[in-house]
Scaffold this motif. Structure first.
Motif, PDB file in Angstrom:
ATOM      1  N   THR A   3      40.751  45.899  34.498  1.00 43.03           N
ATOM      2  CA  THR A   3      40.668  46.545  35.806  1.00 43.03           C
ATOM      3  C   THR A   3      41.968  47.264  36.060  1.00 43.03           C
ATOM      4  N   THR A 271      33.214  52.647  36.372  1.00 45.02           N
ATOM      5  CA  THR A 271      33.063  51.518  35.461  1.00 45.02           C
ATOM      6  C   THR A 271      32.600  52.056  34.121  1.00 45.02           C
ATOM      7  N   HIS A 297      39.484  52.241  38.199  1.00 43.71           N
ATOM      8  CA  HIS A 297      38.387  52.072  37.248  1.00 43.71           C
ATOM      9  C   HIS A 297      38.401  50.675  36.651  1.00 43.71           C
ATOM     10  N   HIS A 298      37.274  50.338  36.077  1.00 44.61           N
ATOM     11  CA  HIS A 298      37.105  49.082  35.362  1.00 44.61           C
ATOM     12  C   HIS A 298      36.568  49.397  33.976  1.00 44.61           C
TER      13      HIS A 298
END
Length: 448
Positions: A3, A271, A297-298
């Motif tokens: 993350t 994501t 963002h992940h």
């Protein structure tokens, strides 16, 4: 799971670029608006109508029909479903649930039914969301023959009469599964696959947002100038991807990178779900593009659940295909409900999503290997005007450092993506260094 939330601000585009991006976002939202009213499913006229609209944007789009009963891997193409109307009426003839008002009201793939039912007889066929009492859920029954209605909990609670007239005017017949495909040839026969599902009725984020991003991505790439060939697949979820894989063995063998697009219109962090391989170039390119975009963002590992990446990444194919979305499926309150509407999808978010995909694909397309023509010691950059004239500086400017990284790792084994990752420098800066070094006869480009 990785993350990342960048602490530095995202780059601000110049005014002309910002205006063009806003205009493109508005155009994508208009496409979502055109597609939204259509009642789509995994087969049927809704899919054909959707592809006809996409064909107006992409004239080279090819539409394929695979007949009912065709074996596709471990599956068979199902019967085709179409619907004309559906309602629940009270004894006064008033429609208390009406498919014409919202096409989520009928359970997807419901078999035809018409008759009078008591409220108790109806209840097993009624689907609501008690925890979200004003919303209509999206539910389907593709492979079990039944019928049903989806309605808000408020509507369900208001059903007090002893019996109701029920009608679902649908058909489930021998027909076909329909999908669209577009190939944009490049310098190489090797391909990048872009895939998105087109089977959901009147859900704007899931997945009309990604359909719009894919269409405008294809329009961008159609202008040419790319090394790879790009193949776009617009197909119903699961069975569509399985059908495409079953029917396109030659194309499958040419796929070098791939991306499934989904849920790209709602505000939220990006994501990226890695491919099954986890370290494929597409996984690295998306991670690099997300880092350089400086957006929250992940990055998550592959799991065999989600969208069609799980078909492309099934062990027999094991294709390098990841999945890009914003807030993932089932993790936002509007997911699979009537709240996934045109207001949920934002033009600016669509434009940002498209830009990120373009930048990631640009990395893949430019990723090459080079050979240093002067590998024994550093070449004399100063006499070529490529090095600062004052020595003893504690740290070299990034431009000079990029030249040194490219020279050092251009050994025929490392790609530009390798160099950008290891150097921690922007990919575009590494590209510029390559062009400078080629202009001074210090690098040779190697075959693909």
């Amino acid at each position: 799971m990785t993350t990342l939330t960048s602490s530095r601000p995202a780059p601000v585009p110049p005014p002309a670029a910002a205006d063009a991006q806003a205009e493109q976002g508005a155009a994508m939202h208009e496409l979502v608006r055109q597609l939204f009213p259509i009642c789509r499913s995994i087969t049927g006229d809704g899919v054909r109508q959707t592809l006809a609209i996409l064909g107006a944007y992409l004239p080279e789009l090819q539409v394929h029909e695979v007949p009912t009963g065709t074996p596709v891997l471990d599956w068979h193409v199902p019967r085709e479903w179409n619907i004309r109307d559906g309602y629940i009426k009270n004894e006064r003839g008033e429609r208390v649930v009406d498919f014409r008002y919202h096409n989520l009201h009928v359970l997807g793939y419901s078999v035809p039914v018409h008759g009078w039912f008591t409220l108790e007889e109806m209840k097993p066929h009624l689907h609501s969301l008690p925890e979200q009492p004003t919303l209509i859920p999206y539910r389907t029954s593709y492979y079990t023959e039944t019928w049903g209605f989806c309605l808000s909990q408020h509507q369900l609670s208001a059903l007090k009469e002893p019996r109701y007239e029920v009608c679902i005017d649908s058909s489930l017949t021998e027909g076909a599964l329909t999908y669209g495909e577009l190939l944009l040839p490049g310098e190489l026969a090797e391909e990048v696959l872009i895939s998105c599902h087109i089977c959901h009725p009147s859900l704007a984020n899931d997945n009309l947002s990604a359909v719009a991003v894919a269409v405008f991505l294809a329009r961008h790439l159609a202008q040419g100038g790319h090394r790879y060939s790009y193949r776009f697949v617009f197909a119903p979820g699961t069975i569509g991807a399985i059908t495409w894989l079953s029917k396109n063995a030659e194309a499958v063998a040419r796929i070098r990178h791939g991306l499934v697009l989904s849920l790209l219109g709602r505000e939220g962090a990006f994501t990226y779900k890695k491919s099954r391989r986890a370290t494929a170039d597409v996984d690295r390119a998306l991670a690099l593009a997300l880092r350089e975009a400086a957006v929250p963002h992940h990055i998550i590992d592959f799991i065999p659940y989600g969208y069609d990446e799980r078909q492309y990444c099934s062990p027999g194919f094991n294709l390098p295909v990841g999945c890009l979305s914003r807030t993932p499926y089932a993790q936002f309150p509007e997911y699979h409900t009537s709240a996934d509407n045109l207001d949920l999808v934002r033009p600016g978010v669509l434009a940002d999503s498209l830009l990120l995909v373009q930048e990631a694909l640009a990395v893949l397309d430019a990723n090459r290997r080079y050979q240093n023509r002067c590998p024994y010691g550093e070449p004399a950059l100063g006499r070529r005007g490529l090095y600062g004239s004052v020595g003893g500086v504690a740290a070299q400017p990034n431009g000079q450092l990029a030249l040194l990284w490219v020279l050092n790792l251009s050994d025929g084994q490392h790609s530009l993506l390798d160099i950008a990752e290891r150097a921690g420098l922007p990919f575009a800066q590494i590209q510029r260094a390559v062009q400078v070094l080629i202009a001074h006869d210090l690098l040779d480009v190697l075959p693909n």
